[in-house]
Write a protein that holds these residues in place. Structure first.
Motif, PDB file in Angstrom:
ATOM      1  N   PRO A 289       3.261   9.386  -3.562  1.00  0.00           N
ATOM      2  CA  PRO A 289       3.206  10.274  -4.738  1.00  0.00           C
ATOM      3  C   PRO A 289       4.205   9.859  -5.809  1.00  0.00           C
ATOM      4  O   PRO A 289       5.354   9.507  -5.505  1.00  0.00           O
ATOM      5  CB  PRO A 289       3.552  11.641  -4.151  1.00  0.00           C
ATOM      6  CG  PRO A 289       3.216  11.544  -2.696  1.00  0.00           C
ATOM      7  CD  PRO A 289       3.509  10.123  -2.305  1.00  0.00           C
ATOM      8  N   SER A 290       3.777   9.917  -7.037  1.00  0.00           N
ATOM      9  CA  SER A 290       4.652   9.547  -8.156  1.00  0.00           C
ATOM     10  C   SER A 290       5.780  10.553  -8.342  1.00  0.00           C
ATOM     11  O   SER A 290       6.774  10.267  -9.033  1.00  0.00           O
ATOM     12  CB  SER A 290       3.846   9.440  -9.446  1.00  0.00           C
ATOM     13  OG  SER A 290       3.143  10.652  -9.694  1.00  0.00           O
ATOM     14  N   SER A 291       5.664  11.703  -7.704  1.00  0.00           N
ATOM     15  CA  SER A 291       6.722  12.714  -7.806  1.00  0.00           C
ATOM     16  C   SER A 291       7.906  12.407  -6.901  1.00  0.00           C
ATOM     17  O   SER A 291       8.947  13.040  -6.999  1.00  0.00           O
ATOM     18  CB  SER A 291       6.165  14.095  -7.443  1.00  0.00           C
ATOM     19  OG  SER A 291       5.607  14.074  -6.132  1.00  0.00           O
ATOM     20  N   GLY A 292       7.745  11.428  -5.996  1.00  0.00           N
ATOM     21  CA  GLY A 292       8.825  11.068  -5.090  1.00  0.00           C
ATOM     22  C   GLY A 292       9.797  10.101  -5.725  1.00  0.00           C
ATOM     23  O   GLY A 292       9.771   9.848  -6.938  1.00  0.00           O
ATOM     24  N   SER A 293      10.672   9.526  -4.895  1.00  0.00           N
ATOM     25  CA  SER A 293      11.695   8.610  -5.402  1.00  0.00           C
ATOM     26  C   SER A 293      11.106   7.267  -5.813  1.00  0.00           C
ATOM     27  O   SER A 293      11.708   6.513  -6.572  1.00  0.00           O
ATOM     28  CB  SER A 293      12.779   8.392  -4.341  1.00  0.00           C
ATOM     29  OG  SER A 293      12.208   7.895  -3.139  1.00  0.00           O
TER      30      SER A 293
ATOM     31  N   PRO B 149       0.814  -1.235   0.000  1.00  0.00           N
ATOM     32  CA  PRO B 149       0.000   0.000   0.000  1.00  0.00           C
ATOM     33  C   PRO B 149       0.836   1.269   0.000  1.00  0.00           C
ATOM     34  O   PRO B 149       0.447   2.275  -0.605  1.00  0.00           O
ATOM     35  CB  PRO B 149      -0.818  -0.127   1.296  1.00  0.00           C
ATOM     36  CG  PRO B 149      -0.805  -1.579   1.632  1.00  0.00           C
ATOM     37  CD  PRO B 149       0.512  -2.084   1.164  1.00  0.00           C
ATOM     38  N   ILE B 150       1.992   1.240   0.673  1.00  0.00           N
ATOM     39  CA  ILE B 150       2.853   2.421   0.709  1.00  0.00           C
ATOM     40  C   ILE B 150       3.347   2.765  -0.689  1.00  0.00           C
ATOM     41  O   ILE B 150       3.306   3.928  -1.115  1.00  0.00           O
ATOM     42  CB  ILE B 150       4.040   2.191   1.660  1.00  0.00           C
ATOM     43  CG1 ILE B 150       3.546   2.134   3.111  1.00  0.00           C
ATOM     44  CG2 ILE B 150       5.093   3.291   1.499  1.00  0.00           C
ATOM     45  CD1 ILE B 150       4.643   1.817   4.113  1.00  0.00           C
ATOM     46  N   VAL B 151       3.800   1.764  -1.419  1.00  0.00           N
ATOM     47  CA  VAL B 151       4.314   2.011  -2.770  1.00  0.00           C
ATOM     48  C   VAL B 151       3.187   2.454  -3.698  1.00  0.00           C
ATOM     49  O   VAL B 151       3.335   3.399  -4.484  1.00  0.00           O
ATOM     50  CB  VAL B 151       5.000   0.749  -3.331  1.00  0.00           C
ATOM     51  CG1 VAL B 151       5.401   0.959  -4.794  1.00  0.00           C
ATOM     52  CG2 VAL B 151       6.222   0.385  -2.500  1.00  0.00           C
ATOM     53  N   LEU B 152       2.039   1.796  -3.605  1.00  0.00           N
ATOM     54  CA  LEU B 152       0.939   2.141  -4.502  1.00  0.00           C
ATOM     55  C   LEU B 152       0.423   3.555  -4.265  1.00  0.00           C
ATOM     56  O   LEU B 152       0.049   4.256  -5.220  1.00  0.00           O
ATOM     57  CB  LEU B 152      -0.209   1.142  -4.328  1.00  0.00           C
ATOM     58  CG  LEU B 152       0.059  -0.307  -4.740  1.00  0.00           C
ATOM     59  CD1 LEU B 152      -1.186  -1.160  -4.513  1.00  0.00           C
ATOM     60  CD2 LEU B 152       0.506  -0.400  -6.186  1.00  0.00           C
TER      61      LEU B 152
ATOM     62  N   ASN C  93       9.142  -0.340  -8.787  1.00  0.00           N
ATOM     63  CA  ASN C  93       8.383   0.369  -7.751  1.00  0.00           C
ATOM     64  C   ASN C  93       7.808   1.705  -8.226  1.00  0.00           C
ATOM     65  O   ASN C  93       7.189   2.423  -7.435  1.00  0.00           O
ATOM     66  CB  ASN C  93       9.245   0.581  -6.507  1.00  0.00           C
ATOM     67  CG  ASN C  93      10.587   1.201  -6.831  1.00  0.00           C
ATOM     68  OD1 ASN C  93      10.657   2.329  -7.298  1.00  0.00           O
ATOM     69  ND2 ASN C  93      11.664   0.443  -6.587  1.00  0.00           N
ATOM     70  N   ASP C  94       7.994   2.026  -9.500  1.00  0.00           N
ATOM     71  CA  ASP C  94       7.412   3.260 -10.045  1.00  0.00           C
ATOM     72  C   ASP C  94       6.648   2.998 -11.341  1.00  0.00           C
ATOM     73  O   ASP C  94       6.395   3.908 -12.125  1.00  0.00           O
ATOM     74  CB  ASP C  94       8.499   4.307 -10.298  1.00  0.00           C
ATOM     75  CG  ASP C  94       9.594   3.807 -11.234  1.00  0.00           C
ATOM     76  OD1 ASP C  94       9.558   2.606 -11.595  1.00  0.00           O
ATOM     77  OD2 ASP C  94      10.485   4.602 -11.589  1.00  0.00           O
ATOM     78  N   ALA C  95       6.275   1.723 -11.562  1.00  0.00           N
ATOM     79  CA  ALA C  95       5.563   1.353 -12.787  1.00  0.00           C
ATOM     80  C   ALA C  95       4.314   0.553 -12.422  1.00  0.00           C
ATOM     81  O   ALA C  95       4.393  -0.436 -11.700  1.00  0.00           O
ATOM     82  CB  ALA C  95       6.467   0.526 -13.712  1.00  0.00           C
TER      83      ALA C  95
END
Length: 483
Positions: A311-315, A305-308, A374-376
């Motif tokens: 914010p996508s603007s973060g790392s 849940p944290i990754v999902l 983790n960003d896709a």
């Protein structure tokens, strides 16, 4: 494997014996037990979605409202072992009805609560739902032919995982479109319906009586021992591991637990037969449960849940809304649940060790996916599905391994102890992951960094490797035979 005696000849003139003469197919029994286990999963997970709203409505804080989770887990851990043993002694159907009635009362208590304290009190009462899974597994073993037991246990255990994912999504929808009160009302209504299923649909075994005495000292001492350890683990990351409160709870809990073990070894009719742990297979299963809970199982429930939702603007992060993240998690859990019958069939044919190994390997793949994607969105969906499939094999293999290790009369007791170990391990894993993510945050920010996330991945891999190593130490084979 111990043979279960058939029901005694019923007295046709006594209408109260009708429950002992019911004939139900294996499919109906498995369906009923799976439906009953849903309430345990729902009680466990539903409050997570309500925490932000409760904080806002009562002008409280996360530390205070967090006790709604902690109180439930503390009672759930103790009740899993104690009620499991009581079910083995006095009849699992009877104890299950009592547990469901208490859980219903706890849900209503929280629903009408006009303070955070009332909600926490209700959640503590709901914690008895932690005994539902051990009791359901014991009932499956008692009522079903040996050949059907592994699949039944896998489906019932897998239901807990799928329902846990579904409950967070359902609870979120209730909060968005109604009120947080509704989740407790729905839980109470559902628990009442399940109580009626036990009373009027599920077949009962006739009472055989027991000359065993209830171990009151062991029962009373077990709860504070587990509560001290779990509370110290749960609060360690926020209080500090060297804080006097944390150390006092951990040391005090361990001391009481050690004294409890000594007492259980001396008493004639212990509430928990700790001598069962001298069995090599059961001891390795308990250790594998701990490493699985500390590593991939416990941490995945926190980190996904944290990754999902980060914010996508973060790392790292996808910036999804809570409801969208819940829907994605639910979809992955349902796909994973489809593999639970396969896990059960493997347990029946070649032993649960194989299912545990498959689950461990799948967890390793999921950790790699978490590291790389983790960003896709597509990559994270693949990660969620992989975690769900891994859980379907590994999580459902553990109770089957316990069943392979103990006599029929100790089934609920041993699976209850396994639940305690799993709960403690999840507390340790989430505390470790939380501490790592918090310490990775850049000064002046609370957002964790990708470096912290990668360290969490390492912890997942360590727990996974330890679980695979323990699974390899288990002797291959199965006690299930065609009947």
């Amino acid at each position: 494997m111990t043979t279960i005696p058939g029901p005694a000849a019923p007295e046709k003139t006594a209408p109260q014996t009708a429950r002992y003469t019911r004939k139900r197919s294996a499919a109906v029994i498995i369906l009923v037990l799976s439906l009953i286990e849903v309430i345990s999963a729902f009680e466990t997970s539903m409050v997570f979605a309500a925490i932000p709203t409760i904080i806002k409505d009562f002008d409280s804080d996360a530390a205070t409202v967090g006790w709604a989770v902690t109180a439930f887990l503390l009672v759930a851990a103790a009740s899993a072992a104690v009620c499991g043993r009581l079910g083995d002694m006095y009849g699992r159907e009877r104890v299950l009805i009592i547990v469901l009635a208490i859980a219903t009362f706890g849900s209503l208590f929280s629903a009408i609560g006009d303070s955070v304290g009332a909600i926490i009190g209700g959640r503590a009462i709901q914690g008895v739902a932690g005994a539902i899974l051990p009791l359901c597994i014991g009932l499956a073993r008692a009522h079903l032919p040996n050949v059907k037991v592994p699949v039944a246990i896998a489906v019932i255990s897998g239901t807990a995982v799928a329902a846990g994912a579904g409950s967070a999504f359902i609870a979120g929808m209730m909060i968005d479109y109604a009120s947080w009160h509704l989740i407790f009302i729905v839980a109470a209504v559902y628990a009442t319906c399940m109580l009626l299923l036990v009373a009027f649909v599920l077949p009962w075994l006739p009472p055989v009586g027991t000359n065993q005495k209830l171990d009151w000292i062991g029962t009373i001492a077990f709860a504070p021992a587990i509560a001290g350890i779990l509370l110290g683990i749960t609060k360690g990351s926020s209080w500090g591991w060297t804080d006097g409160k944390t150390l006092g709870l951990l040391v005090g809990g361990v001391v009481i637990l050690a004294l409890w073990v000594l007492w259980e070894l001396r008493v004639t009719d212990p509430i928990a037969n700790v001598r069962l742990l001298t069995d090599r297979k059961l001891a390795l299963t308990m250790l594998a449960t701990l490493t699985l809970a500390v590593g991939p199982f416990g941490i995945s429930n926190l980190i996904v849940p944290i990754v999902l939702q980060s914010p996508s603007s973060g790392s790292f992060g996808l910036g999804m809304s809570p409801s969208a993240a819940g829907a994605l998690t639910l979809a992955g859990a349902l796909l994973g649940f489809a593999f639970t019958p396969l896990s059960g069939r493997l347990s029946r044919t070649v032993g649960s060790r194989v299912s545990l190994l498959i689950g461990g390997l799948m967890y390793a793949v999921s950790a790699v996916l978490l590291y790389a994607f983790n960003d896709a969105k597509l990559g994270m969906f693949a990660m969620v599905v992989t975690v769900s499939i891994a859980t379907s094999f590994a999580y459902t293999a553990l109770p089957n391994l316990v069943v392979e290790s103990v006599p029929v009369e100790n089934t609920s007791e041993a699976t209850g102890l396994n639940s305690v170990v799993r709960t403690a391990g999840q507390g340790i894993g989430t505390s470790i992951a939380t501490a790592i993510l918090a310490s990775s945050a850049i000064a002046g920010s609370i957002a964790p960094t990708v470096g912290g996330l990668n360290m969490v991945v390492v912890v997942i891999l360590i727990g996974t490797a330890a679980t695979i190593a323990l699974a390899l130490m288990l002797r291959p084979g199965t006690v299930y035979a065609e009947a």
